[in-house]
Scaffold this active site. Structure first.
Site, PDB file in Angstrom:
ATOM      1  N   HIS A  50      44.691  27.500  33.601  1.00 16.29           N
ATOM      2  CA  HIS A  50      43.557  26.659  33.987  1.00 16.29           C
ATOM      3  C   HIS A  50      43.073  25.821  32.811  1.00 16.29           C
ATOM      4  CE1 HIS A  50      42.547  29.279  37.720  1.00 16.29           C
ATOM      5  NE2 HIS A  50      43.377  28.303  37.994  1.00 16.29           N
ATOM      6  N   HIS A  84      48.704  33.281  36.939  1.00 26.19           N
ATOM      7  CA  HIS A  84      47.735  34.027  37.747  1.00 26.19           C
ATOM      8  C   HIS A  84      48.383  34.960  38.763  1.00 26.19           C
ATOM      9  CE1 HIS A  84      46.262  29.988  36.640  1.00 26.19           C
ATOM     10  NE2 HIS A  84      45.250  30.695  36.172  1.00 26.19           N
ATOM     11  N   HIS A 134      39.614  33.116  43.575  1.00 26.96           N
ATOM     12  CA  HIS A 134      40.371  32.915  42.331  1.00 26.96           C
ATOM     13  C   HIS A 134      41.846  33.206  42.628  1.00 26.96           C
ATOM     14  CE1 HIS A 134      41.979  33.536  38.295  1.00 26.96           C
ATOM     15  NE2 HIS A 134      40.971  32.786  37.880  1.00 26.96           N
ATOM     16  N   GLU A 136      44.182  34.580  41.057  1.00 25.22           N
ATOM     17  CA  GLU A 136      44.649  35.941  40.749  1.00 25.22           C
ATOM     18  C   GLU A 136      44.235  36.910  41.863  1.00 25.22           C
ATOM     19  OE1 GLU A 136      43.685  37.582  36.819  1.00 25.22           O
ATOM     20  OE2 GLU A 136      43.727  39.577  37.742  1.00 25.22           O
ATOM     21  N   THR A 175      41.736  40.666  36.050  1.00 25.01           N
ATOM     22  CA  THR A 175      41.919  40.880  34.608  1.00 25.01           C
ATOM     23  C   THR A 175      40.906  40.132  33.743  1.00 25.01           C
ATOM     24  OG1 THR A 175      43.455  39.023  34.527  1.00 25.01           O
ATOM     25  CG2 THR A 175      44.420  41.212  34.830  1.00 25.01           C
ATOM     26  N   CYS A 205      41.935  42.586  30.887  1.00 24.71           N
ATOM     27  CA  CYS A 205      43.012  42.588  29.890  1.00 24.71           C
ATOM     28  C   CYS A 205      42.449  42.589  28.469  1.00 24.71           C
ATOM     29  CB  CYS A 205      43.931  41.395  30.120  1.00 24.71           C
ATOM     30  SG  CYS A 205      43.213  39.848  29.587  1.00 24.71           S
ATOM     31  N   SER A 233      38.240  28.200  34.841  1.00 23.64           N
ATOM     32  CA  SER A 233      38.819  29.306  34.084  1.00 23.64           C
ATOM     33  C   SER A 233      37.841  30.474  34.104  1.00 23.64           C
ATOM     34  CB  SER A 233      39.091  28.850  32.649  1.00 23.64           C
ATOM     35  OG  SER A 233      39.165  29.963  31.790  1.00 23.64           O
ATOM     36  N   SER A 234      38.248  31.557  34.763  1.00 23.82           N
ATOM     37  CA  SER A 234      37.348  32.704  34.930  1.00 23.82           C
ATOM     38  C   SER A 234      36.948  33.289  33.580  1.00 23.82           C
ATOM     39  CB  SER A 234      38.043  33.761  35.787  1.00 23.82           C
ATOM     40  OG  SER A 234      37.316  34.952  35.808  1.00 23.82           O
TER      41      SER A 234
HETATM   42  S1  SF4 Z   1      46.633  38.181  28.828  1.00 19.99           S
HETATM   43 FE1  SF4 Z   1      44.842  38.374  30.166  1.00 19.99          FE
HETATM   44  S2  SF4 Z   1      43.868  36.350  30.247  1.00 19.99           S
HETATM   45 FE2  SF4 Z   1      45.936  36.119  29.431  1.00 19.99          FE
HETATM   46  S3  SF4 Z   1      47.159  35.558  31.213  1.00 19.99           S
HETATM   47 FE3  SF4 Z   1      47.335  37.783  30.915  1.00 19.99          FE
HETATM   48  S4  SF4 Z   1      45.750  38.676  32.189  1.00 19.99           S
HETATM   49 FE4  SF4 Z   1      45.277  36.478  31.989  1.00 19.99          FE
END
Ligand code: SF4
Length: 324
Positions: A50, A84, A134, A136, A175, A205, A233-234
């Site tokens: 994004h 995503h 979203h 994802e 995430t 994440c 962008s979340s």
């Molecule tokens: S590391 Fe985290 S923010 Fe980056 S693409 Fe993967 S899940 Fe998304």
């Protein structure tokens, strides 16, 4: 000699880590590598990450962005799925049309997809903590048949959620959520349904967590905070919220230096800067340069974590590298 106006001083605190995460690097590298190996065009389903700057630069190199596979003609050209992730119906449609797919879904999103599948195989009803619409979330819900996953967006949703059987319940999360909001929602689910099964930590994440931690450290120390990132962008939106919650009086999510509102940022003594996981560093540099035209800037980095995560390219691209 004309008098040279003195620029006022500005202390700039740069959050570290900020900007690109390993999943974003892999996704962008996948498109670039596909362009090198197979030549243009390379089709990309949804914005690869994004960020308009990234998308436009890949478009100039020959990437064609589509929202749905139906927009792609019958072709031998590669089709890249964005970081995503996608619903199961998407690779199924691609296989049925014999499209050559390169899946750039972030491995940390794929991990959530697999968790959801395992829960379902074990007969559990699944709660997904995330934001409706979203990509994802659409992809994660689309791993399982309709009705298998219930989306919980807020604490209020968690408080009124009524499972079919509270003894057979599991949760997964998007995430890129707010670590603090998600902790509250998960706490609520656990206290209402003690048998609920979930990941060891939530599925947020490492990159999302680290960027929020750095903002928590910097935001209380500065007059204003800029998050470089896109409105869709979340993880960038969450960084702005974190800055506000940490008491920073002026926080803004900006796509580039052209969006700086000098009414807001024209009279400050200190500024924090971070960037969402899909925002390239060059945009941060341009924002610092814009401030340097008006202020005498003194830049320092505030680091809260070291990152060394790396994800290899999708297999077909790795094999093409090995063959060279
Ligand atoms: S590391 Fe985290 S923010 Fe980056 S693409 Fe993967 S899940 Fe998304």
């Amino acid at each position: 000699m004309p008098e040279i106006a003195q620029k006022p001083p500005l202390k700039v605190l740069l959050c570290s880590p900020r900007g690109f995460c390993a999943g974003v690097v892999r996704a962008i590298d996948s498109v670039e590598r596909a362009l090198e190996v197979y030549g243009p065009p390379v089709y990309v389903r949804h914005e690869i990450v994004h960020n308009r700057f990234v998308v436009e630069s890949l478009r100039r190199k020959g990437a064609i962005f589509v929202e749905e596979l139906a927009e792609i003609p019958d072709t031998d050209a590669p089709v890249v799925f964005s970081a995503h992730g996608v619903a199961k119906s998407v690779p199924a449609e691609a296989a049925q049309r014999n499209l050559f797919v390169l899946d750039a879904t972030c491995p940390l999103v794929t991990k959530v997809h697999r968790e959801a599948e395992i829960h379902q195989r074990r007969g559990r009803e699944i709660v997904l903590v995330g934001h409706a619409g979203h990509p994802e979330v659409v992809g994660t819900m689309g791993q399982l048949p309709g009705g298998a996953v219930t989306l919980v967006e807020t604490l209020a949703d968690a408080q009124r959620f009524a499972p079919r059987d509270a003894s057979k319940l599991a949760y997964v999360t998007q995430t890129t959520l707010s670590v603090d909001d998600t902790a509250q929602i998960v706490e609520c689910l656990k206290s209402r349904f003690p048998a609920i099964v979930g990941p060891h930590k939530e599925d947020i994440c490492y990159a999302t967590t680290n960027r929020q931690d750095a903002v928590k450290r910097v935001a209380p120390q500065v007059d204003a905070m800029i998050v470089v990132g896109a409105p869709n962008s979340s993880n960038s939106q969450r960084l702005k919220e974190v800055a506000e919650r940490e008491g920073c009086p002026r926080a803004a999510l900006l796509q580039n230096a052209g969006e700086i509102d000098w009414g807001l940022f024209g009279n400050i003594k200190s500024l924090g800067i971070t960037a969402g996981a899909s925002a390239p560093e060059v945009l941060v540099e341009q924002i610092i340069a814009a401030f340097a035209e008006r202020y005498n800037v003194d830049v320092a980095s505030v680091s809260t974590a070291d990152e060394s995560v790396f994800f290899p390219l999708p297999r077909a691209l790795r094999e093409s590298e090995a063959a060279e």
